[in-house]
Design a protein around this motif. Structure first.
Motif, PDB file in Angstrom:
ATOM      1  N   CYS A  82      10.358   4.086 -10.334  1.00 18.39           N
ATOM      2  CA  CYS A  82       9.287   3.573  -9.130  1.00 18.39           C
ATOM      3  C   CYS A  82       8.129   2.993  -9.244  1.00 18.39           C
ATOM      4  O   CYS A  82       7.569   3.250 -10.326  1.00 18.39           O
ATOM      5  N   LEU A  83       8.651   1.525  -8.635  1.00 17.24           N
ATOM      6  CA  LEU A  83       7.605   0.570  -8.719  1.00 17.24           C
ATOM      7  C   LEU A  83       6.867   0.596  -6.593  1.00 17.24           C
ATOM      8  O   LEU A  83       7.315   1.345  -6.197  1.00 17.24           O
ATOM      9  N   VAL A  84       5.528   0.606  -7.129  1.00 14.25           N
ATOM     10  CA  VAL A  84       4.676   0.357  -6.161  1.00 14.25           C
ATOM     11  C   VAL A  84       3.961  -1.352  -6.557  1.00 14.25           C
ATOM     12  O   VAL A  84       3.894  -1.716  -6.681  1.00 14.25           O
ATOM     13  N   VAL A  85       4.528  -1.793  -4.990  1.00 15.89           N
ATOM     14  CA  VAL A  85       4.004  -3.086  -4.952  1.00 15.89           C
ATOM     15  C   VAL A  85       2.729  -2.933  -3.814  1.00 15.89           C
ATOM     16  O   VAL A  85       2.870  -2.514  -2.703  1.00 15.89           O
ATOM     17  N   VAL A  86       1.426  -3.579  -4.357  1.00 21.95           N
ATOM     18  CA  VAL A  86       0.225  -2.949  -3.394  1.00 21.95           C
ATOM     19  C   VAL A  86      -0.007  -5.268  -3.246  1.00 21.95           C
ATOM     20  O   VAL A  86       0.286  -5.758  -3.660  1.00 21.95           O
ATOM     21  N   ASP A 110      13.833   2.413  -6.855  1.00 16.71           N
ATOM     22  CA  ASP A 110      12.898   2.447  -6.346  1.00 16.71           C
ATOM     23  C   ASP A 110      11.747   2.295  -5.939  1.00 16.71           C
ATOM     24  O   ASP A 110      11.215   2.197  -7.352  1.00 16.71           O
ATOM     25  N   TYR A 111      11.024   2.207  -5.105  1.00 14.65           N
ATOM     26  CA  TYR A 111      10.013   1.421  -4.455  1.00 14.65           C
ATOM     27  C   TYR A 111       8.907   2.144  -3.728  1.00 14.65           C
ATOM     28  O   TYR A 111       9.721   2.695  -2.144  1.00 14.65           O
ATOM     29  N   ALA A 124       2.495   5.785 -10.329  1.00 15.12           N
ATOM     30  CA  ALA A 124       3.582   5.320 -10.343  1.00 15.12           C
ATOM     31  C   ALA A 124       4.377   4.407 -11.852  1.00 15.12           C
ATOM     32  O   ALA A 124       3.133   4.335 -13.417  1.00 15.12           O
ATOM     33  N   ASP A 125       5.823   3.516 -11.600  1.00 14.15           N
ATOM     34  CA  ASP A 125       5.465   3.658 -13.089  1.00 14.15           C
ATOM     35  C   ASP A 125       5.525   2.244 -13.488  1.00 14.15           C
ATOM     36  O   ASP A 125       5.418   1.372 -14.651  1.00 14.15           O
ATOM     37  N   ASP A 145      -3.950 -13.329  -8.099  1.00 13.45           N
ATOM     38  CA  ASP A 145      -4.200 -12.209  -8.305  1.00 13.45           C
ATOM     39  C   ASP A 145      -2.738 -11.182  -7.704  1.00 13.45           C
ATOM     40  O   ASP A 145      -2.206 -11.475  -6.581  1.00 13.45           O
ATOM     41  N   PHE A 146      -1.465 -12.185  -8.774  1.00 15.33           N
ATOM     42  CA  PHE A 146       0.235 -11.930  -9.291  1.00 15.33           C
ATOM     43  C   PHE A 146       0.281 -11.624  -9.787  1.00 15.33           C
ATOM     44  O   PHE A 146       0.286 -11.993 -10.798  1.00 15.33           O
ATOM     45  N   PHE A 147       0.310  -9.836 -10.177  1.00 12.53           N
ATOM     46  CA  PHE A 147       0.532  -9.816 -11.352  1.00 12.53           C
ATOM     47  C   PHE A 147       1.604  -8.524 -11.384  1.00 12.53           C
ATOM     48  O   PHE A 147       1.496  -7.424 -10.948  1.00 12.53           O
ATOM     49  N   LEU A 148       1.966  -8.091 -12.973  1.00 10.33           N
ATOM     50  CA  LEU A 148       2.582  -6.633 -12.820  1.00 10.33           C
ATOM     51  C   LEU A 148       1.787  -5.658 -14.222  1.00 10.33           C
ATOM     52  O   LEU A 148       1.405  -6.360 -14.976  1.00 10.33           O
ATOM     53  N   LEU A 149       1.747  -4.862 -13.260  1.00 12.28           N
ATOM     54  CA  LEU A 149       1.479  -3.144 -14.574  1.00 12.28           C
ATOM     55  C   LEU A 149       2.134  -2.785 -14.889  1.00 12.28           C
ATOM     56  O   LEU A 149       2.569  -1.870 -14.236  1.00 12.28           O
ATOM     57  N   SER A 150       2.114  -2.399 -16.467  1.00  8.63           N
ATOM     58  CA  SER A 150       2.973  -0.834 -16.774  1.00  8.63           C
ATOM     59  C   SER A 150       2.595  -0.294 -16.069  1.00  8.63           C
ATOM     60  O   SER A 150       1.180   0.257 -16.058  1.00  8.63           O
ATOM     61  N   ALA A 151       2.784   1.579 -16.695  1.00  9.04           N
ATOM     62  CA  ALA A 151       2.203   2.917 -16.332  1.00  9.04           C
ATOM     63  C   ALA A 151       0.705   2.828 -17.442  1.00  9.04           C
ATOM     64  O   ALA A 151      -0.132   3.003 -16.188  1.00  9.04           O
ATOM     65  N   ASN A 152       0.515   2.430 -18.420  1.00  7.68           N
ATOM     66  CA  ASN A 152      -0.436   2.482 -18.638  1.00  7.68           C
ATOM     67  C   ASN A 152      -0.988   1.888 -18.876  1.00  7.68           C
ATOM     68  O   ASN A 152      -2.344   2.146 -19.042  1.00  7.68           O
ATOM     69  N   ALA A 153      -0.733  -0.157 -18.400  1.00  6.65           N
ATOM     70  CA  ALA A 153      -1.643  -0.458 -18.159  1.00  6.65           C
ATOM     71  C   ALA A 153      -2.800   0.031 -16.759  1.00  6.65           C
ATOM     72  O   ALA A 153      -2.963  -0.634 -16.252  1.00  6.65           O
ATOM     73  N   HIS A 154      -2.210   0.427 -16.238  1.00  7.02           N
ATOM     74  CA  HIS A 154      -2.413   0.841 -14.777  1.00  7.02           C
ATOM     75  C   HIS A 154      -3.503   2.171 -14.949  1.00  7.02           C
ATOM     76  O   HIS A 154      -4.262   2.209 -14.419  1.00  7.02           O
TER      77      HIS A 154
END
Ligand code: UDP
Ligand code: MG
Length: 329
Positions: free
Chosen positions: A9-13, A40-41, A93-94, A163-172
């Motif tokens: 599951c991906l979350v877009v903020v 899934d998002y 989120a993943d 401020d446009f980036f993706l974080l993995s679950a660990n980085a998040h």
């Protein structure tokens, strides 16, 4: 999409401040892009105390699109805090993506971020390729900021990053542990470490409305970033102070020597004024600089919450991978 496997599951903020004109289009475009990937998002829209119809549109979007989750801040806290509120809401989120709601951060680039994540990236930053779409002034000041920032700070930021980036679950998870109030999110992303990657994209102009950043606000953000990431300006100030004082003493010795042995001491109003002004200016600047740090210590020491929510947001409600896997067996 593999049947039976755990579904990620991906979350877009997306932080939203007075974005009524373009918000619907943003949600449509992002949903369309993500639907095609089969992932899934959820889309977390954070209303940063908008004064226009943004909150109303967010509520409507949430009923129309079940994957949209609105979060309402009690007033305007600024983009960096709005992003943090969104990242808090996305707990579990993943992967999480942060992007602007004005379509300057494109759905195509979002897909590229996801691709890179699938290849194992943990902190993936979108970097704008051309600066044609930003004004000459903004392009120049942005470059200047990154140059100065990277000279002063041990944490380096890639020019063109926003401020446009993706974080993995660990980085998040790591990001959520950072407690500070003065935050330049893109700087903190470098601080947390992990496998960092870059994806280039072309940034189009804003779809609707105006930029929410005045020049003064940009200066504020730049100063905040610089001071919260480095104490080097203070060290530079101290050293410059020492050098100036030393030069002053040497000059004083020279003047005394001249008065004693040559006796032709000139009556120099101009030179005294110049010295006075330069020294006075330096002193005020450095006192101000020290003040900037103290002000930030004061802000941190008060330890107020980072933001206030207007109401509790709905839980994201996505199934955890484990329970999902069990269900489908
Ligand atoms: N934004 C926000 N709070 C603010 C200012 C901006 O949440 O106080 C949001 C805004 O709605 C947008 C993003 O931050 O989604 C970037 O703002 P903007 O497009 O105005 O900045 P620019 O692209 O001009 O640098
Ligand atoms: Mg923008």
């Amino acid at each position: 999409m593999e049947a039976g496997g755990p579904r990620e599951c991906l979350v877009v903020v997306a932080p939203c401040f007075n974005e009524e004109e373009g918000l619907t289009h943003f949600v449509e475009a992002v949903s369309k892009a993500l639907d095609e990937t089969g992932i899934d998002y959820r889309i977390v829209l954070v209303d940063d105390g908008s004064a226009d119809g943004t909150p109303k549109i967010m509520r409507e979007l949430a009923t129309q699109y079940p994957r949209v989750r609105p979060v309402f801040l009690s007033r305007n806290f600024g983009q960096q805090i709005a992003i943090s509120a969104g990242l808090d809401a996305a707990k579990g989120a993943d992967a999480v993506v942060v992007m602007d709601a004005d379509m300057q951060h494109t759905p195509e680039a979002l897909l590229a971020l996801i691709e890179e994540w699938r290849r194992g990236g943990e902190v993936i930053m979108a970097v704008r390729r051309d600066v044609a779409s930003v004004s000459l002034f903004k392009g120049f000041t942005s470059k200047l900021f990154y140059r100065v920032f990277n000279v002063f700070s041990d944490t380096k930021i890639q020019p063109g990053a926003s401020d446009f980036f993706l974080l993995s679950a660990n980085a998040h998870r790591a990001f959520l542990q950072l407690p500070e109030r003065s935050r330049l999110v893109r700087g903190l992303l470098h601080w947390i470490g992990f496998d960092r990657r870059y994806v280039e994209y072309d940034m189009p102009p804003r779809l609707a409305g105006e930029s929410k950043y005045s020049t003064m606000r940009m200066v504020g953000l730049a100063l905040d970033g610089l001071i919260s990431f480095s104490s080097r300006p203070i060290h530079v100030a101290t050293r410059l102070g020492v050098v100036t004082a030393f030069a002053g003493m040497v000059y004083l010795a020279y003047v005394f020597g001249r008065a004693l042995f040559v006796g032709d001491l000139a009556v120099g109003w101009g030179s005294i004024m110049a010295t006075l002004l330069v020294l006075g200016g330096l002193q005020l600047t450095f006192i101000g600089l020290v003040g900037e740090y103290i002000a930030r210590i004061y802000q941190e020491a008060k330890s107020r919450p980072l933001y206030v929510l207007r109401c509790e947001p709905d839980a994201l409600g996505f199934e955890k991978p484990e329970s999902n896997a069990k269900d489908s067996e």
